[in-house]
Design a protein around this motif. Structure first.
Motif, mmCIF file in Angstrom:
data_model
loop_
_atom_site.group_PDB
_atom_site.id
_atom_site.type_symbol
_atom_site.label_atom_id
_atom_site.label_comp_id
_atom_site.label_asym_id
_atom_site.label_seq_id
_atom_site.Cartn_x
_atom_site.Cartn_y
_atom_site.Cartn_z
ATOM 1 N N UNK A 62 -6.280 -6.136 2.065
ATOM 2 C CA UNK A 62 -5.417 -5.763 0.952
ATOM 3 C C UNK A 62 -5.003 -6.986 0.128
ATOM 4 N N UNK A 63 -4.789 -8.115 0.817
ATOM 5 C CA UNK A 63 -4.443 -9.350 0.104
ATOM 6 C C UNK A 63 -5.605 -9.776 -0.793
ATOM 7 N N UNK A 64 -6.832 -9.674 -0.276
ATOM 8 C CA UNK A 64 -8.006 -10.012 -1.072
ATOM 9 C C UNK A 64 -8.181 -9.075 -2.247
ATOM 10 N N UNK A 65 -7.866 -7.793 -2.035
ATOM 11 C CA UNK A 65 -7.968 -6.801 -3.107
ATOM 12 C C UNK A 65 -6.984 -7.106 -4.228
ATOM 13 N N UNK A 66 -5.781 -7.506 -3.866
ATOM 14 C CA UNK A 66 -4.767 -7.853 -4.864
ATOM 15 C C UNK A 66 -5.196 -9.060 -5.682
ATOM 16 N N UNK A 149 -5.911 -21.820 -17.989
ATOM 17 C CA UNK A 149 -6.152 -20.417 -17.626
ATOM 18 C C UNK A 149 -7.451 -20.277 -16.847
ATOM 19 N N UNK A 150 -8.483 -20.997 -17.289
ATOM 20 C CA UNK A 150 -9.768 -20.965 -16.585
ATOM 21 C C UNK A 150 -9.607 -21.532 -15.176
ATOM 22 N N UNK A 151 -8.888 -22.645 -15.079
ATOM 23 C CA UNK A 151 -8.683 -23.282 -13.778
ATOM 24 C C UNK A 151 -7.886 -22.378 -12.837
ATOM 25 N N UNK A 152 -6.926 -21.634 -13.388
ATOM 26 C CA UNK A 152 -6.117 -20.717 -12.576
ATOM 27 C C UNK A 152 -6.981 -19.602 -12.001
ATOM 28 N N UNK A 153 -7.896 -19.076 -12.828
ATOM 29 C CA UNK A 153 -8.789 -18.013 -12.365
ATOM 30 C C UNK A 153 -9.736 -18.545 -11.297
ATOM 31 N N UNK A 154 -10.227 -19.762 -11.492
ATOM 32 C CA UNK A 154 -11.117 -20.387 -10.508
ATOM 33 C C UNK A 154 -10.399 -20.582 -9.177
ATOM 34 N N UNK A 155 -9.138 -20.983 -9.259
ATOM 35 C CA UNK A 155 -8.340 -21.169 -8.047
ATOM 36 C C UNK A 155 -8.130 -19.840 -7.329
ATOM 37 N N UNK A 158 -11.182 -19.020 -5.342
ATOM 38 C CA UNK A 158 -11.216 -19.754 -4.084
ATOM 39 C C UNK A 158 -10.283 -19.120 -3.057
ATOM 40 N N UNK A 159 -9.117 -18.680 -3.524
ATOM 41 C CA UNK A 159 -8.153 -18.018 -2.644
ATOM 42 C C UNK A 159 -8.735 -16.718 -2.106
ATOM 43 N N UNK A 160 -9.421 -15.981 -2.981
ATOM 44 C CA UNK A 160 -10.018 -14.715 -2.552
ATOM 45 C C UNK A 160 -11.103 -14.949 -1.498
ATOM 46 N N UNK A 161 -11.916 -15.981 -1.695
ATOM 47 C CA UNK A 161 -12.964 -16.282 -0.728
ATOM 48 C C UNK A 161 -12.367 -16.678 0.624
ATOM 49 N N UNK A 162 -11.241 -17.390 0.577
ATOM 50 C CA UNK A 162 -10.565 -17.778 1.816
ATOM 51 C C UNK A 162 -10.049 -16.547 2.544
#
Length: 215
Positions: A62-66, A149-155, A158-162
């Motif tokens: 669910x965290x990844x989905x969010x 904004x681009x860097x925030x999306x990229x971050x 990375x969070x989603x992959x983790x």
């Protein structure tokens, strides 16, 4: 093993644990066929561990989905802005084709991570030319904000992959323990049938359906 199957397994295990502990006669019978206090604690502890791992998997999912939903929302907001900036840069440097080519390719990538990579490149390399773009509405502040904004999306990616990795780790651990738990529950049910052979109706306390003898 799907969520419903896992929940059914856990429910069956708790029936075995609780209904054995709650009935002295059943506990005595089960101890007589090998499921003494130690073996019952083993079943209970393994059930708790599987339950915790299942919850960890669900939480991570669910965290990844969010995070994925947040990525889509922010990318959807940024994409038209990026397209406008590309059009502005192309117009501003229309007489400098070599320089323009170093900023952006001829075509904006159709997929999300493709155009985001292009956006990261554009905002990184066009910033030194912010003075030339200011008269077209692209100030240094605007470019830096878009780059952020681009860097925030990229971050977020990375969070989603983790989180995805954690969910997969939880799933692997859970699956290994589920195999052990299913095997132990199978042994319990087989032992229960032996222990309750003279009173098979007691098996229903464990969710084992017993055929009624016709008179």
């Amino acid at each position: 093993m799907n969520l419903i199957s896992v929940q059914n397994l856990l429910q069956a295990c708790w029936l075995a644990v609780n209904n054995t502990a709650g009935d002295p006669d059943t506990a005595k019978r089960m101890a007589g066929v090998g499921f003494n206090d130690k073996r019952m604690r083993e079943l209970e502890n393994l059930t708790v561990m599987v339950e915790e791992l299942e919850q960890a998997k669900v939480t991570a999912f669910h965290a990844g989905l969010q995070v994925s939903e947040q990525i889509e929302k922010e990318a959807e907001t940024l994409r038209p802005i990026f397209r406008d900036h590309v059009a502005t840069v192309r117009y501003a440097f229309r007489d400098s084709p070599a320089l323009l080519k170093s900023f952006i390719s001829n075509r904006i990538a159709p997929n999300k991570w493709g155009w985001l990579a292009q956006a990261s490149h554009l905002y990184t390399f066009v910033l030194p030319y912010a003075g030339q773009l200011a008269s077209y509405g692209l100030s240094q502040e605007v470019l830096e904000q878009s780059k952020a904004s681009v860097e925030a999306i990229t971050k977020l990616r990375q969070e989603r992959m983790l989180k995805k990795g954690k969910a997969e780790d939880s799933t692997d651990s859970r699956n290994q323990m589920i195999k052990q738990l299913k095997s132990l529950l199978k042994d319990f049910h087989m032992s229960a049938r032996l222990a309750m052979k003279d009173n098979p109706q007691k098996l229903e306390a464990f969710g084992i359906m017993v055929k009624t003898q016709k008179v």
